[in-house]
Design a protein around this motif. Structure first.
Motif, mmCIF file in Angstrom:
data_model
loop_
_atom_site.group_PDB
_atom_site.id
_atom_site.type_symbol
_atom_site.label_atom_id
_atom_site.label_comp_id
_atom_site.label_asym_id
_atom_site.label_seq_id
_atom_site.Cartn_x
_atom_site.Cartn_y
_atom_site.Cartn_z
ATOM 1 N N UNK A 86 0.819 -1.214 0.000
ATOM 2 C CA UNK A 86 0.000 0.000 0.000
ATOM 3 C C UNK A 86 0.853 1.265 0.000
ATOM 4 N N UNK A 87 2.096 1.155 0.494
ATOM 5 C CA UNK A 87 2.962 2.326 0.556
ATOM 6 C C UNK A 87 3.949 2.379 -0.612
ATOM 7 N N UNK A 88 3.781 1.491 -1.595
ATOM 8 C CA UNK A 88 4.696 1.459 -2.736
ATOM 9 C C UNK A 88 4.583 2.737 -3.556
ATOM 10 N N UNK A 89 5.717 3.344 -3.866
ATOM 11 C CA UNK A 89 5.768 4.542 -4.691
ATOM 12 C C UNK A 89 6.802 4.346 -5.788
ATOM 13 N N UNK A 90 6.408 4.441 -7.072
ATOM 14 C CA UNK A 90 7.372 4.246 -8.162
ATOM 15 C C UNK A 90 8.566 5.190 -8.078
ATOM 16 N N UNK A 91 8.336 6.444 -7.718
ATOM 17 C CA UNK A 91 9.437 7.408 -7.653
ATOM 18 C C UNK A 91 10.418 7.055 -6.542
ATOM 19 N N UNK A 92 9.889 6.693 -5.371
ATOM 20 C CA UNK A 92 10.764 6.284 -4.272
ATOM 21 C C UNK A 92 11.525 5.013 -4.632
ATOM 22 N N UNK A 93 10.832 4.077 -5.273
ATOM 23 C CA UNK A 93 11.453 2.819 -5.671
ATOM 24 C C UNK A 93 12.603 3.056 -6.641
ATOM 25 N N UNK A 94 12.419 4.007 -7.570
ATOM 26 C CA UNK A 94 13.485 4.322 -8.524
ATOM 27 C C UNK A 94 14.712 4.887 -7.818
ATOM 28 N N UNK A 95 14.501 5.765 -6.853
ATOM 29 C CA UNK A 95 15.625 6.359 -6.136
ATOM 30 C C UNK A 95 16.390 5.310 -5.331
ATOM 31 N N UNK A 96 15.651 4.440 -4.639
ATOM 32 C CA UNK A 96 16.306 3.380 -3.876
ATOM 33 C C UNK A 96 17.043 2.423 -4.810
ATOM 34 N N UNK A 97 16.425 2.119 -5.961
ATOM 35 C CA UNK A 97 17.059 1.219 -6.927
ATOM 36 C C UNK A 97 18.349 1.807 -7.476
ATOM 37 N N UNK A 98 18.375 3.119 -7.695
ATOM 38 C CA UNK A 98 19.617 3.762 -8.141
ATOM 39 C C UNK A 98 20.720 3.583 -7.100
ATOM 40 N N UNK A 99 20.330 3.596 -5.820
ATOM 41 C CA UNK A 99 21.318 3.413 -4.756
ATOM 42 C C UNK A 99 21.962 2.039 -4.843
ATOM 43 N N UNK A 100 21.135 0.962 -4.989
ATOM 44 C CA UNK A 100 21.741 -0.371 -4.919
ATOM 45 C C UNK A 100 22.209 -0.922 -6.263
ATOM 46 N N UNK A 101 21.848 -0.277 -7.369
ATOM 47 C CA UNK A 101 22.348 -0.752 -8.662
ATOM 48 C C UNK A 101 23.490 0.096 -9.210
ATOM 49 N N UNK A 102 23.562 1.365 -8.818
ATOM 50 C CA UNK A 102 24.557 2.283 -9.380
ATOM 51 C C UNK A 102 25.554 2.757 -8.326
ATOM 52 N N UNK A 103 25.047 3.250 -7.207
ATOM 53 C CA UNK A 103 25.922 3.876 -6.205
ATOM 54 C C UNK A 103 26.640 2.842 -5.341
ATOM 55 N N UNK A 104 25.905 1.860 -4.820
ATOM 56 C CA UNK A 104 26.501 0.886 -3.899
ATOM 57 C C UNK A 104 27.671 0.120 -4.507
ATOM 58 N N UNK A 105 27.583 -0.381 -5.748
ATOM 59 C CA UNK A 105 28.732 -1.092 -6.314
ATOM 60 C C UNK A 105 29.978 -0.219 -6.435
ATOM 61 N N UNK A 106 29.791 1.109 -6.560
ATOM 62 C CA UNK A 106 30.937 2.020 -6.584
ATOM 63 C C UNK A 106 31.537 2.191 -5.195
ATOM 64 N N UNK A 107 30.682 2.240 -4.173
ATOM 65 C CA UNK A 107 31.157 2.500 -2.811
ATOM 66 C C UNK A 107 31.899 1.318 -2.202
ATOM 67 N N UNK A 108 31.556 0.092 -2.611
ATOM 68 C CA UNK A 108 32.189 -1.082 -1.997
ATOM 69 C C UNK A 108 33.717 -1.068 -2.093
ATOM 70 N N UNK A 109 34.309 -0.898 -3.296
ATOM 71 C CA UNK A 109 35.781 -0.856 -3.340
ATOM 72 C C UNK A 109 36.356 0.346 -2.600
ATOM 73 N N UNK A 110 35.630 1.477 -2.594
ATOM 74 C CA UNK A 110 36.093 2.650 -1.854
ATOM 75 C C UNK A 110 36.130 2.340 -0.358
ATOM 76 N N UNK A 111 35.056 1.727 0.145
ATOM 77 C CA UNK A 111 34.985 1.392 1.574
ATOM 78 C C UNK A 111 36.095 0.420 1.955
ATOM 79 N N UNK A 112 36.285 -0.629 1.159
ATOM 80 C CA UNK A 112 37.285 -1.633 1.518
ATOM 81 C C UNK A 112 38.713 -1.107 1.350
ATOM 82 N N UNK A 113 38.888 -0.086 0.520
ATOM 83 C CA UNK A 113 40.216 0.500 0.362
ATOM 84 C C UNK A 113 40.536 1.476 1.489
ATOM 85 N N UNK A 114 39.550 2.302 1.851
ATOM 86 C CA UNK A 114 39.779 3.341 2.849
ATOM 87 C C UNK A 114 39.671 2.837 4.289
ATOM 88 N N UNK A 115 38.837 1.810 4.512
ATOM 89 C CA UNK A 115 38.566 1.360 5.875
ATOM 90 C C UNK A 115 39.362 0.127 6.281
#
Length: 320
Positions: A270-299
């Protein structure tokens, strides 16, 4: 825009392709978005390749923890490649379509890799648990054979569960509308286009999410409860800091992955929103794969140390 159909009978038609409309309202920004996402994608691929090569070239990193990190980096490259190149093409063309077969293939790859990563992250948490809570038995418990079996089990679980679920989804009839309010063939946006009762599919999606996403998450949670309990009992601040530092990168990656996954697949319909879903999807399909090597390199001090040694060996071979 016209869409292709094949006639079933006089009253019903079936779609042969879908059209993505996620960025249709951003016509004037699509070239800019293309350049931004292209840069992120290239950095993601290069970053994960660097992690893989660095581990392969550094004998000090030939341990179970980094064996799983190699698997994670490879998964991230495949995961983002299943979505981003097509999205880049659609940002430059007017007809942003995909065939039903192509949509199914994308969902197969994306969901299998995603669920495999869930279990791989749980395996990495178990590795940290054994290393910190049972250090004397670590090499015996986490042998090469066990590591390979755990990584293989993650892949097999992802394949069996998501192959069955995706096959079930594409057994549904799709009669229109053809527009997917997303930038790739994610489960819920596609299911909503079926011209049949999808309540069973949505229940199955919720059940799979509860069992195969919450399951690994709870295993990670239990592992870190035991880890933190053990660390707090260590006598010196230095040993506590060293133990925490070996887990910090993994904890950040887990937070990014499960935070977005649980929000996407366990939110009430009932709380599904296409716009919110798109933003969250951009996080885990585009941004997160970039951050993983950065995190493991810096931390991670071991990775940073190996990177410095590799760079010094290859670019400064002679002492000054």
């Amino acid at each position: 825009m016209p869409y292709k159909k094949e006639e079933l009978n006089e009253s019903q038609t079936v779609l042969t392709e879908f059209t993505f409309v996620a960025f249709s309202y951003l016509q004037e920004l699509q070239v800019l978005l293309f350049l931004v996402f292209l840069m992120i994608y290239l950095l993601t691929i290069m970053g994960n390749i660097v992690i893989i090569l660095l581990i392969k070239l550094s004998p000090s990193l030939h341990t179970p923890m980094y064996f799983f990190l190699v698997n994670l980096s490879f998964l991230e490259m495949c995961y983002t490649t299943s979505v981003v190149p097509q999205m880049l093409v659609h940002l430059l063309v007017e007809h942003k379509s995909i065939s039903i077969v192509g949509c199914a293939a994308q969902m197969y790859v994306f969901t299998i890799l995603g669920l495999t990563e869930c279990w791989l992250l749980a395996t990495m948490a178990y590795d940290r648990y054994v290393a910190i809570c049972h250090p004397l038995q670590y090499t015996l418990i986490m042998s090469s054979r066990v590591c390979v079996c755990l990584a293989a089990a993650s892949s097999v679980t992802g394949f069996l569960v998501e192959a069955a679920q995706t096959t079930w989804i594409f057994a549904l009839p799709f009669c229109g509308p053809q527009q997917i309010h997303h930038f790739f063939c994610d489960i819920l946006p596609v299911v909503k286009l079926a011209c049949a009762d999808t309540s069973m599919n949505e229940m199955a999606l919720f059940g799979v999410s509860m069992l195969f996403i919450m399951g690994p998450f709870l295993l990670i949670l239990v592992s870190y409860i035991r880890i933190i309990s053990t660390i707090l009992k260590m006598p010196s601040a230095e040993s506590r800091h060293k133990a925490f530092s070996t887990c910090s990168a993994h904890l950040m990656v887990v937070s990014l992955f499960f935070g977005t996954a649980l929000f996407t697949y366990l939110q009430p319909r009932s709380s599904y929103s296409p716009n919110t879903d798109k933003m969250i999807s951009l996080m885990y399909t585009v941004v997160k794969p970039l951050l993983n090597p950065v995190i493991y390199t810096l931390r991670n001090k071991e990775v940073k140390g190996a990177l410095k040694k590799t760079l010094a060996r290859n670019f400064c071979p002679w002492p000054r």
